[in-house]
Design an enzyme around this catalytic site. Structure first.
Site, PDB file in Angstrom:
ATOM      1  N   ARG A  22      46.811  53.956  29.139  1.00  0.00           N
ATOM      2  CA  ARG A  22      46.026  51.930  28.515  1.00  0.00           C
ATOM      3  C   ARG A  22      47.306  52.172  30.630  1.00  0.00           C
ATOM      4  NH1 ARG A  22      50.553  51.787  30.301  1.00  0.00           N
ATOM      5  NH2 ARG A  22      52.843  50.898  28.318  1.00  0.00           N
ATOM      6  N   GLU A  28      55.552  42.760  32.100  1.00  0.00           N
ATOM      7  CA  GLU A  28      56.424  44.117  32.095  1.00  0.00           C
ATOM      8  C   GLU A  28      57.363  43.931  31.109  1.00  0.00           C
ATOM      9  OE1 GLU A  28      55.041  47.495  30.972  1.00  0.00           O
ATOM     10  OE2 GLU A  28      54.483  47.305  33.323  1.00  0.00           O
ATOM     11  N   ASP A  31      56.281  41.929  26.092  1.00  0.00           N
ATOM     12  CA  ASP A  31      55.840  42.060  25.083  1.00  0.00           C
ATOM     13  C   ASP A  31      56.462  41.676  23.239  1.00  0.00           C
ATOM     14  OD1 ASP A  31      56.680  44.544  25.569  1.00  0.00           O
ATOM     15  OD2 ASP A  31      54.810  45.167  24.279  1.00  0.00           O
ATOM     16  N   GLY A 122      54.959  56.230  31.275  1.00  0.00           N
ATOM     17  CA  GLY A 122      54.881  55.289  31.404  1.00  0.00           C
ATOM     18  C   GLY A 122      52.914  54.950  30.978  1.00  0.00           C
ATOM     19  N   SER A 124      51.750  54.994  28.315  1.00  0.00           N
ATOM     20  CA  SER A 124      50.747  55.117  26.533  1.00  0.00           C
ATOM     21  C   SER A 124      51.123  56.598  25.669  1.00  0.00           C
ATOM     22  CB  SER A 124      50.948  53.904  26.500  1.00  0.00           C
ATOM     23  OG  SER A 124      51.155  53.154  25.450  1.00  0.00           O
ATOM     24  N   SER A 125      50.988  57.407  26.179  1.00  0.00           N
ATOM     25  CA  SER A 125      50.586  58.678  25.798  1.00  0.00           C
ATOM     26  C   SER A 125      50.753  58.553  24.523  1.00  0.00           C
ATOM     27  CB  SER A 125      50.714  60.324  26.629  1.00  0.00           C
ATOM     28  OG  SER A 125      52.551  60.074  26.287  1.00  0.00           O
ATOM     29  N   ASP A 173      50.832  48.503  23.519  1.00  0.00           N
ATOM     30  CA  ASP A 173      50.019  49.562  24.177  1.00  0.00           C
ATOM     31  C   ASP A 173      49.279  49.749  22.739  1.00  0.00           C
ATOM     32  OD1 ASP A 173      51.547  50.031  25.521  1.00  0.00           O
ATOM     33  OD2 ASP A 173      53.451  51.098  24.706  1.00  0.00           O
ATOM     34  N   LYS A 217      60.572  58.353  26.651  1.00  0.00           N
ATOM     35  CA  LYS A 217      61.497  57.615  26.058  1.00  0.00           C
ATOM     36  C   LYS A 217      61.576  57.995  23.908  1.00  0.00           C
ATOM     37  CE  LYS A 217      58.056  54.954  25.286  1.00  0.00           C
ATOM     38  NZ  LYS A 217      56.887  54.209  24.635  1.00  0.00           N
TER      39      LYS A 217
END
Length: 446
Positions: A22, A28, A31, A122, A124-125, A173, A217
């Protein structure tokens, strides 16, 4: 399928699960505070071929040799792998399904992964990996995800389950991956989770440019990624204290979004005034927060901050609170722009969002700022970082007829001149992705 047979001694596969990446267009770092976002799926995905075993062993392989193979025994309590291991995302999905659906048995799986989402970019893998794994496991358990209500339930569950790996993100995500749609962006609201699908522009295209700076991350990078969510927990506590003094001592605010959507139903002007009262100075020290909240510093850490280091001069809560207010307003305006086909105004909202992410929330980087600057010079009518920040990608709104010029300009000015990478095919290396929204995650025929 031949690769699956080679990896798992010719065991037959039962299902293929695909989960798209996504790109977040607006909204940003909001959420996890219960505020709306505006992402869309992209035509890059994580896929897993899965076969059910007769025992409880889960064997994991990847077509990319840089991801080490592993295996573990499925059960009600899964021990995490070492911090930073990609296997933890697989375990997060299985552990989350086990805790939420409470199966009577814990079947094993053979799982072979492949992917086209650039890692640590960034896009969303990691969440796509979690969603694909969950779909494979649910299929093995015979639990269908065949209605939107079930997908909403799964998205909310997986948002919580992903904390298994140590990140404190929100639910954007998982929601967009499971609830997105072709040719649409999605305005996503939280608590309760709900989605509005909005068609993207006909004459402008969203283009993703990778800074080639890793936005990791995992491992030691988790602390930096968690700084925003954890500091926002303290923002919520301080705002709740001032809301009690201003409105009603019985008021409880579970998320910052409750200021707008909870019992208070405040306007943006009223929230801005409350923020001014709660954060009269740019920075708030731990000692100052303890005085306002009438709590000891250890208790504040226990409840909200954990071991997050206190910066010199205190936490920049004033600016981070301001970002929540202005970014939420941009999401609402952005949704209206899509409905009105107003690409120019949408682009200006993207520009403002980047400035707020950089100055107020502090998640940009010199490379991202330079890439945004170059994209605007190349003809983008709106550019911003996307994802958690610190590295990864920008998203840019470009007139469709100017795509070739945009790509050539950015390829030369950023990848060749600024990074000194030499001439490269930006498309072939997925450094530049012309993004098109695709259907949500699901199952594919073998």
């Amino acid at each position: 399928m031949r690769a699956f047979a080679r990896e798992f001694e010719s065991r037959s596969a039962g299902v293929i699960c695909r989960a798209p990446g996504r790109v977040n267009l607006l909204g940003e770092h909001v959420d996890y505070n219960g505020l709306p976002v505006l992402p869309m799926t992209i035509d890059r995905a994580i896929a897993v071929v899965a076969g059910v075993r007769q025992d409880s062993r889960v064997r994991i392989r990847n077509t990319d040799a840089s991801f080490a193979p592993d295996e573990f025994v499925n059960g009600p309590d899964l021990t995490p792998s070492p911090q930073g291991s990609w296997i933890n995302y697989c375990k997060a999905a299985i552990d989350g399904v086990n805790r939420h659906y409470r199966p009577d048995t814990f079947p094993g799986l053979d799982l072979l992964y492949s992917g086209t989402i650039p890692a640590a970019s960034g896009l969303s893998s990691s969440s796509a990996l979690v969603v694909a794994t969950a779909l494979a496991y649910l299929h093995a358990l015979g639990i269908p995800i065949d209605t939107e209500a079930k997908r909403i339930e799964l998205a909310a569950m997986l948002a919580h389950a992903e904390r298994y790996v140590g990140v404190h993100g929100g639910g954007m995500d998982q929601a967009i991956i499971l609830l997105g749609a072709a040719e649409c962006a999605c305005k996503i609201d939280f608590f309760p989770l709900r989605v509005e699908r909005v068609p993207v522009f006909d004459d402008h295209t969203f283009v993703i440019c990778n800074s080639l700076v890793t936005a990791d991350k995992s491992g030691s990078a988790i602390h930096r990624y968690n700084e925003g969510p954890l500091s926002c927990r303290l923002i919520r506590a301080l705002v709740e204290k001032h809301a009690k003094l201003t409105y009603d001592d019985e008021i409880e605010i579970e998320h910052l979004g409750d200021l707008w959507f909870g019992p208070l139903c405040l306007t943006n002007v009223e929230v801005e005034a409350l923020f001014r009262d709660a954060f009269p100075r740019p920075r708030t020290t731990l000692a100052q927060a303890a005085t306002v909240l009438d709590l000891g510093e250890p208790e504040i850490r226990r409840r909200w901050l954990g071991d997050l280091p206190e910066p010199d001069g205190g936490f920049p809560l004033q600016a981070r609170a301001r970002h929540q207010l202005t970014e939420m307003a941009r999401v609402e305006q952005g949704r209206d722009c899509l409905l009105a086909s107003d690409a120019v105004l949408f682009g200006s909202l993207m520009d403002d969002s980047h400035q707020s992410c950089a100055d107020d929330f502090g998640v940009s980087s010199p490379q991202l700022d330079k890439l945004v600057e170059i994209a605007r010079a190349a003809g983008s009518i709106g550019s911003r970082l996307t994802g958690a920040g610190f590295g990864g990608c920008t998203v840019n709104l470009v007139e469709t007829g100017q795509l070739d010029h945009f790509v050539q300009y950015v390829s030369r000015a950023y990848y060749e001149d600024y990074l000194g990478r030499g001439r490269r095919d930006a498309f072939a290396n997925d450094a530049i992705i012309v993004a098109h929204p695709v259907p949500a995650a699901g199952y594919e025929d073998l």
